[in-house]
Design a protein around this motif. Structure first.
Motif, PDB file in Angstrom:
ATOM      1  N   LEU A  94       0.827  -1.208   0.000  1.00 59.13           N
ATOM      2  CA  LEU A  94       0.000   0.000   0.000  1.00 59.13           C
ATOM      3  C   LEU A  94       0.859   1.255   0.000  1.00 59.13           C
ATOM      4  N   ILE A  95       1.958   1.240   0.740  1.00 60.23           N
ATOM      5  CA  ILE A  95       2.860   2.393   0.757  1.00 60.23           C
ATOM      6  C   ILE A  95       3.460   2.611  -0.630  1.00 60.23           C
ATOM      7  N   ILE A  96       3.897   1.521  -1.264  1.00 59.96           N
ATOM      8  CA  ILE A  96       4.444   1.623  -2.621  1.00 59.96           C
ATOM      9  C   ILE A  96       3.386   2.159  -3.582  1.00 59.96           C
ATOM     10  N   LEU A  97       2.148   1.714  -3.389  1.00 58.20           N
ATOM     11  CA  LEU A  97       1.053   2.186  -4.236  1.00 58.20           C
ATOM     12  C   LEU A  97       0.854   3.692  -4.090  1.00 58.20           C
ATOM     13  N   THR A  98       0.891   4.198  -2.861  1.00 55.98           N
ATOM     14  CA  THR A  98       0.706   5.642  -2.657  1.00 55.98           C
ATOM     15  C   THR A  98       1.865   6.433  -3.255  1.00 55.98           C
ATOM     16  N   ILE A  99       3.081   5.871  -3.188  1.00 55.04           N
ATOM     17  CA  ILE A  99       4.226   6.536  -3.820  1.00 55.04           C
ATOM     18  C   ILE A  99       4.019   6.608  -5.336  1.00 55.04           C
ATOM     19  N   GLY A 100       3.535   5.509  -5.921  1.00 55.10           N
ATOM     20  CA  GLY A 100       3.253   5.500  -7.352  1.00 55.10           C
ATOM     21  C   GLY A 100       2.190   6.515  -7.735  1.00 55.10           C
ATOM     22  N   ILE A 101       1.154   6.642  -6.912  1.00 48.20           N
ATOM     23  CA  ILE A 101       0.100   7.622  -7.179  1.00 48.20           C
ATOM     24  C   ILE A 101       0.666   9.034  -7.117  1.00 48.20           C
ATOM     25  N   ALA A 102       1.537   9.281  -6.131  1.00 48.70           N
ATOM     26  CA  ALA A 102       2.153  10.601  -6.000  1.00 48.70           C
ATOM     27  C   ALA A 102       2.979  10.934  -7.240  1.00 48.70           C
ATOM     28  N   ILE A 103       3.754   9.966  -7.734  1.00 46.96           N
ATOM     29  CA  ILE A 103       4.568  10.185  -8.935  1.00 46.96           C
ATOM     30  C   ILE A 103       3.682  10.444 -10.148  1.00 46.96           C
ATOM     31  N   LEU A 104       2.582   9.685 -10.248  1.00 50.02           N
ATOM     32  CA  LEU A 104       1.653   9.879 -11.363  1.00 50.02           C
ATOM     33  C   LEU A 104       1.046  11.282 -11.331  1.00 50.02           C
ATOM     34  N   ILE A 105       0.603  11.726 -10.158  1.00 47.14           N
ATOM     35  CA  ILE A 105      -0.001  13.057 -10.051  1.00 47.14           C
ATOM     36  C   ILE A 105       1.015  14.137 -10.400  1.00 47.14           C
ATOM     37  N   ARG A 106       2.249  13.990  -9.895  1.00 45.44           N
ATOM     38  CA  ARG A 106       3.294  14.970 -10.219  1.00 45.44           C
ATOM     39  C   ARG A 106       3.573  14.999 -11.726  1.00 45.44           C
ATOM     40  N   GLY A 107       3.604  13.817 -12.334  1.00 45.70           N
ATOM     41  CA  GLY A 107       3.847  13.763 -13.770  1.00 45.70           C
ATOM     42  C   GLY A 107       2.755  14.455 -14.564  1.00 45.70           C
ATOM     43  N   LEU A 108       1.508  14.192 -14.204  1.00 48.22           N
ATOM     44  CA  LEU A 108       0.387  14.844 -14.892  1.00 48.22           C
ATOM     45  C   LEU A 108       0.412  16.352 -14.662  1.00 48.22           C
ATOM     46  N   ALA A 109       0.778  16.755 -13.435  1.00 43.75           N
ATOM     47  CA  ALA A 109       0.844  18.191 -13.131  1.00 43.75           C
ATOM     48  C   ALA A 109       1.934  18.875 -13.950  1.00 43.75           C
ATOM     49  N   SER A 110       3.073  18.198 -14.118  1.00 49.12           N
ATOM     50  CA  SER A 110       4.165  18.795 -14.903  1.00 49.12           C
ATOM     51  C   SER A 110       3.773  18.937 -16.370  1.00 49.12           C
ATOM     52  N   ILE A 111       2.941  18.010 -16.857  1.00 46.97           N
ATOM     53  CA  ILE A 111       2.456  18.114 -18.236  1.00 46.97           C
ATOM     54  C   ILE A 111       1.431  19.243 -18.363  1.00 46.97           C
ATOM     55  N   GLY A 112       0.543  19.320 -17.388  1.00 44.82           N
ATOM     56  CA  GLY A 112      -0.534  20.309 -17.457  1.00 44.82           C
ATOM     57  C   GLY A 112      -0.087  21.730 -17.171  1.00 44.82           C
ATOM     58  N   TRP A 113       0.756  21.913 -16.165  1.00 44.54           N
ATOM     59  CA  TRP A 113       1.170  23.256 -15.758  1.00 44.54           C
ATOM     60  C   TRP A 113       2.618  23.596 -16.110  1.00 44.54           C
ATOM     61  N   GLY A 114       3.366  22.612 -16.580  1.00 45.91           N
ATOM     62  CA  GLY A 114       4.774  22.873 -16.834  1.00 45.91           C
ATOM     63  C   GLY A 114       5.586  22.778 -15.554  1.00 45.91           C
ATOM     64  N   LYS A 115       6.862  23.101 -15.638  1.00 40.18           N
ATOM     65  CA  LYS A 115       7.755  22.955 -14.488  1.00 40.18           C
ATOM     66  C   LYS A 115       8.123  24.283 -13.844  1.00 40.18           C
ATOM     67  N   GLY A 116       7.441  25.334 -14.234  1.00 41.59           N
ATOM     68  CA  GLY A 116       7.697  26.636 -13.630  1.00 41.59           C
ATOM     69  C   GLY A 116       6.942  26.815 -12.326  1.00 41.59           C
ATOM     70  N   SER A 117       7.271  27.899 -11.630  1.00 40.51           N
ATOM     71  CA  SER A 117       6.600  28.233 -10.374  1.00 40.51           C
ATOM     72  C   SER A 117       5.546  29.307 -10.621  1.00 40.51           C
ATOM     73  N   PHE A 118       4.514  29.294  -9.793  1.00 35.93           N
ATOM     74  CA  PHE A 118       3.421  30.255  -9.925  1.00 35.93           C
ATOM     75  C   PHE A 118       3.184  30.918  -8.573  1.00 35.93           C
TER      76      PHE A 118
END
Length: 292
Positions: A94-118
């Protein structure tokens, strides 16, 4: 005196954020015994969505409400689509699963918003306060007020409502709660939704201060988890104490010793406490997974 007040106010501000993140960890763990290491991503999504909605011209209050609703729904989706399907898995999986979900969300966020700061404009446009040569940002006061409001809300909900009593019953004794007709599945859903809402609230509060980016949740998640462990995983009062103490240690250590070593000082302090009291200040004596 001015430096001390400045460091204390900074510590209370960041400690308030860590406390809200820690409460998200505790909320899910109390009912499901799942350690959700994607909690920091809820915070990141809260800040980024708020900035996006405001940038679209949506009024601030409406954007705030939409942000809370969307991240809360994301919490529900994760519980319904993922964790409910693997509720019998072992804790490490379950811990590994949550880490994977976190990586997935970060990846989608980097695609959607880019890697800059707001950055989001402060809630109010007042000039900073001056106390003994210390400069107190008005947004910092907002953050601490939000922390206090969260604590009061959770206290009233848990102690004064039937829903809160059902939630606490499931947390204290899942088997007895089921025998009394309380649905542990519904309580788990509530836990994830509440955790998502808390993360979104923290993200909105810090957006004018910390310049959110797609990877904001990494360190906030680690610090929030440290606060939950420090206070005692499973203890809401412990999460509050842990968040504020870690924030103060980080600020005072960075101010009086070295800003480059503030994270090392903070984690060393947490490790020292855990060596003395492994269960944390107010925590359970054992940590393990219980079924839904």
């Amino acid at each position: 005196m001015g430096d001390l007040i400045q460091f204390i106010m900074t510590g209370l501000t960041i400690g308030s954020i860590y406390e809200i993140v820690a409460l998200g960890f505790v909320t899910i763990y109390s009912v499901t015994k799942i350690i959700n290491l994607a909690q920091g991503e809820f915070v990141m999504l809260g800040g980024m969505l708020m900035i996006t909605f405001v940038g679209m011209g949506i009024p601030f209050v409406i954007a705030f409400i939409l942000t809370l609703i969307m991240v809360t729904i994301i919490g529900w989706v994760l519980e319904f689509a993922v964790f409910r399907r693997v509720k019998d898995a072992d804790p490490i999986s379950l811990i590994i699963l949550t880490i994977g979900i976190a990586i997935l969300i970060r990846g989608l966020a980097s695609i959607g918003w880019g890697k800059g700061s707001f950055r989001l404009e402060s809630f109010t446009a007042h000039a900073p306060l001056k106390i003994f040569n210390a400069t107190i940002n008005i947004q910092s006061i907002w953050v601490m007020c939000i922390m206090l409001a969260v604590v009061i809300f959770l206290y009233i909900m848990m102690e004064k409502t039937i829903l809160g009593k059902a939630f606490r019953g499931t947390s204290d004794n899942p088997v007895a709660a089921r025998l009394m007709g309380i649905s542990s599945v519904k309580m788990a859903t509530l836990a994830f939704m509440l955790s998502g809402g808390l993360g979104a609230l923290a993200g909105v509060a810090i957006a004018p201060i910390m310049f959110p980016s797609y990877d904001l949740g990494i360190m906030l998640g680690i610090k929030g988890f440290s606060a939950a462990i420090f206070g005692g995983l499973g203890s809401a009062p412990g999460a509050v104490i842990g968040g504020l103490v870690i924030g103060l240690v980080e600020s005072l250590g960075g101010g009086y010793i070295s800003s480059g070593l503030k994270d090392a000082i903070t984690f060393s302090f947490v490790l020292l406490l855990l060596l003395i009291r492994p269960s944390g200040i107010l925590g359970e004596k054992s940590v393990g997974k219980g079924g839904l």
